[in-house]
Design a protein around this motif. Structure first.
Motif, PDB file in Angstrom:
ATOM      1  N   SER A 142       5.514  -3.523 -14.418  1.00  0.00           N
ATOM      2  CA  SER A 142       4.911  -3.276 -13.183  1.00  0.00           C
ATOM      3  C   SER A 142       4.577  -1.712 -13.210  1.00  0.00           C
ATOM      4  N   GLN A 195       2.804   1.126  -0.980  1.00  0.00           N
ATOM      5  CA  GLN A 195       3.831   1.053  -1.878  1.00  0.00           C
ATOM      6  C   GLN A 195       4.861   0.136  -1.415  1.00  0.00           C
ATOM      7  N   ARG A 223       6.156  -3.509  -3.515  1.00  0.00           N
ATOM      8  CA  ARG A 223       7.537  -3.680  -3.861  1.00  0.00           C
ATOM      9  C   ARG A 223       7.758  -5.149  -3.474  1.00  0.00           C
ATOM     10  N   ASP A 250      10.683  -6.406  -6.004  1.00  0.00           N
ATOM     11  CA  ASP A 250      11.560  -5.452  -6.315  1.00  0.00           C
ATOM     12  C   ASP A 250      12.698  -5.268  -4.937  1.00  0.00           C
ATOM     13  N   GLY A 268      14.491  -1.443  -3.745  1.00  0.00           N
ATOM     14  CA  GLY A 268      13.685  -0.162  -3.310  1.00  0.00           C
ATOM     15  C   GLY A 268      14.366   0.356  -2.021  1.00  0.00           C
ATOM     16  N   ASN A 307      14.533   5.745  -4.029  1.00  0.00           N
ATOM     17  CA  ASN A 307      13.298   5.236  -4.764  1.00  0.00           C
ATOM     18  C   ASN A 307      12.080   5.344  -4.118  1.00  0.00           C
ATOM     19  N   TYR A 308      12.026   6.028  -3.026  1.00  0.00           N
ATOM     20  CA  TYR A 308      10.776   6.685  -2.275  1.00  0.00           C
ATOM     21  C   TYR A 308      10.758   8.078  -2.373  1.00  0.00           C
ATOM     22  N   VAL A 341       4.725   5.657  -6.937  1.00  0.00           N
ATOM     23  CA  VAL A 341       5.543   4.638  -6.944  1.00  0.00           C
ATOM     24  C   VAL A 341       6.400   4.601  -8.174  1.00  0.00           C
ATOM     25  N   ALA A 398      10.193   0.566  -9.500  1.00  0.00           N
ATOM     26  CA  ALA A 398       9.641  -0.638  -8.820  1.00  0.00           C
ATOM     27  C   ALA A 398       9.686  -1.784  -9.710  1.00  0.00           C
TER      28      ALA A 398
END
Length: 426
Positions: free
Chosen positions: A197, A295, A299, A304, A307, A311-312, A326, A329
């Protein structure tokens, strides 16, 4: 005995103090900004203002700071090691707030002004021992005097590499430059899935940090360059960041709070794609929302289902607030033992990854009312085409999950054909 308040530093500049809120609320701390504080070029947080001589709301400040702590077994292990409760926020900052994600530092006011970071050079055998210990004891591989911590559930070790080749273990509040994730015997392919990834995201311009799989004796590990650190002539400099959960003031104690609630999807105590979109739309970088839509699409394409809001991220740079690369992911949906298809957030009212389609992605973005539908279509479709190009350019590692690469191709074919992803039959 009254506990000393901690000095709060941002990029090495003292901006205020942090103190325990009350014995009845150990998960809270109180911040107080300097009376003579002059705002610098880097914003501290999107969740509250930094005004001279004031204190931000305790709950918001605590959720922001607690968001820098690890979760689950990682937090429990660190707390146990120092004899504090796992939700004792002041204790966590006192013990591990010397080096966290971003550029905030917490230190005792009587710290030696001549403090300088110290590192131990590691042999391959010592590195392997640290990685195994991180798996068995969930301790981040830290030294007894370490003041470092990082978010997340997964076993990991925080190390520095100042010369591009030698692994160093930080002492005290010396900063790491890399996150090392050891291969787990229970999920041996996950390491390669995540690395793949990384390769795809780099090819698409969604990330720029380096990563590689290495060996420490028989143990394999994934070394990930931290995007919130830079190195100049052997000195580590910090870039400030926070995640979307922190910026939205989401509760830091409950590990599930970073996910949208499937039972109550409109619950304002939980994040949603709409709330995160509002957040990114207000950043000073005019391209931030567009980047984040790419992004989000990525995902979905990569499968993913983890997410969540942590995770942002938001990167606070000199004069501009923008979107982080990113990260985390991982194609989780194609690993052996996967238990459900639900995503971290609903997209156009659906959590099930099998129900995702181009129309659903565009409808979700269009529903925010932040950009024109035609622009949303171009962003989503453009990301799908970039993903196809990345798949064509980069072969999957032989050790990756069986069928993962074929599943990613399936995802793109279904979306391009205007269909729901559904479930691929091998």
């Amino acid at each position: 005995m009254v506990e000393q308040a901690l000095d709060v530093l941002l990029h090495g500049r003292r901006i205020g103090t942090a103190a325990r809120s009350s014995a009845r609320a150990p998960h809270h701390v109180t911040l107080a900004w300097n009376d003579d504080l002059v705002a610098g070029p880097v914003r501290l947080s999107e969740s509250f203002a930094l005004l001279p001589g004031t204190s931000p709301p305790t709950k918001l400040a605590s959720n922001f700071l607690g968001g820098y702590a690890p979760e689950g077994n990682q937090r429990q292990a660190l707390a146990d090691d120092r004899g504090i409760a796992k939700d004792d926020l002041f204790g966590l900052l006192r013990e591990f707030g010397g080096s966290m994600a971003g550029a905030l530092i917490f230190q005792a006011p009587d710290e030696d002004p001549k403090y300088s970071p110290k590192y131990d050079e590691l042999t391959e055998t010592q590195l392997g021992r640290l990685l195994r210990k991180a798996v068995t004891e969930s301790d981040l591989g830290t030294q007894d005097d370490s003041r470092s911590m990082i978010q997340g559930f997964q076993p990991k070790v925080l190390l520095a590499q100042l010369d591009g080749k030698t692994w160093l273990q930080p002492h005290g509040r010396a900063h790491s430059t890399h996150i090392l994730k050891p291969q787990l015997s229970t999920k041996p392919s996950k390491l390669y899935d995540e690395f793949y990834s990384h390769q795809l995201a780099r090819h698409m311009g969604l990330s720029s940090f380096d990563s590689a799989i290495h060996n420490a004796g028989p143990l394999k590990y994934l070394a990930i360059e931290r995007f919130d650190r830079t190195i100049d002539n052997g000195t580590v400099s910090l870039l400030h960041q926070e995640d979307a959960s922190q910026a939205l003031g989401i509760d830091w104690v409950d590990a599930d709070s970073k996910f949208q609630s499937r039972e109550r999807p409109t619950d304002r105590a939980r994040p949603s794609l709409g709330r995160i979109a509002e957040l990114y739309a207000t950043l000073s970088d005019p391209a931030a929302l567009h980047t984040w839509i790419r992004q989000l699409t990525y995902r979905v394409l990569v499968g993913d289902n983890d997410g969540h809001a942590k995770n942002y991220g938001i990167l606070h740079l000199d004069g501009v607030d923008t979107v982080t690369d990113v990260y985390d992911a991982v194609p989780n949906l194609y690993q052996e033992g996967r238990i459900e298809w639900n995503m971290a957030f609903s997209i156009d009212g659906q959590f099930d990854h099998r129900r995702m389609s181009l129309d659903r992605l565009v409808a979700e973005v269009d529903g925010w009312g932040a950009i024109a539908r035609s622009d949303a279509e171009k962003l989503v479709m453009g990301t799908v085409r970039q993903f196809i190009a990345a798949l064509e350019a980069i072969p999957a590692p032989a050790e990756a999950s069986k069928g993962m690469r074929a599943a990613l191709e399936w995802n793109t074919e279904r979306l391009i054909d205007g269909k729901e992803i559904s479930e691929r039959r091998s």
